[in-house]
Scaffold this motif. Structure first.
Motif, PDB file in Angstrom:
ATOM      1  N   PRO A 187      18.527  45.476 -38.362  1.00 43.11           N
ATOM      2  CA  PRO A 187      17.460  45.057 -37.459  1.00 43.11           C
ATOM      3  C   PRO A 187      18.033  44.486 -36.161  1.00 43.11           C
ATOM      4  O   PRO A 187      19.114  43.913 -36.143  1.00 43.11           O
ATOM      5  CB  PRO A 187      16.720  43.971 -38.249  1.00 43.11           C
ATOM      6  N   GLU A 210       9.131  43.645 -36.199  1.00 41.69           N
ATOM      7  CA  GLU A 210      10.076  44.587 -36.810  1.00 41.69           C
ATOM      8  C   GLU A 210       9.733  46.054 -36.551  1.00 41.69           C
ATOM      9  O   GLU A 210      10.619  46.904 -36.471  1.00 41.69           O
ATOM     10  CB  GLU A 210      10.143  44.325 -38.318  1.00 41.69           C
ATOM     11  N   VAL A 216      13.044  41.988 -32.549  1.00 35.69           N
ATOM     12  CA  VAL A 216      12.124  41.632 -33.633  1.00 35.69           C
ATOM     13  C   VAL A 216      11.498  40.266 -33.373  1.00 35.69           C
ATOM     14  O   VAL A 216      10.298  40.066 -33.586  1.00 35.69           O
ATOM     15  CB  VAL A 216      12.856  41.653 -34.992  1.00 35.69           C
TER      16      VAL A 216
END
Length: 110
Positions: A51, A61, A56
């Motif tokens: 990620p 996300e 994010v």
């Protein structure tokens, strides 16, 4: 809020090879043509691997694709997508034109 431009650091590794992101490289070129943008934008060169925590943290996300311009929705262009409390543009040409409109400088030739 200062406009934030997310682009991938180059080169990056994926599938056992080194790469660069074409769209991010285009915006790196725009930054070279517009050195003043480095003074007025928060340019964040981030890692390829997900990620992508910085992205994010701002937009969630499900929105990790870059390049991405994140800005305050007040005064954002009509083509910006509203995500949470921010306005976002992901297309590199639209990003460049939004930055020109908001920060001055030269844009991509039609």
């Amino acid at each position: 809020m200062t406009d934030i431009l997310f682009i991938l650091k180059a080169p990056f590794r994926d599938e056992g090879r080194s790469w660069y992101c074409h769209d991010c490289a285009t915006l790196e070129g725009a930054l070279l043509c517009n050195p003043g943008w480095n003074e007025t934008l928060d340019v964040r060169r981030i890692d390829f691997q997900r990620p992508r925590a910085e992205v994010v943290e701002l937009v969630g996300e499900e929105y990790q694709g870059v390049p991405m311009l994140v800005m305050d929705p007040a005064g954002a262009p009509d083509n910006a997508q509203r995500i949470g409390k921010y306005a976002v543009i992901k297309d590199p040409r639209q990003i460049a034109w939004a930055i020109v409109a908001r920060h001055g400088g030269v844009g991509p030739h039609p």
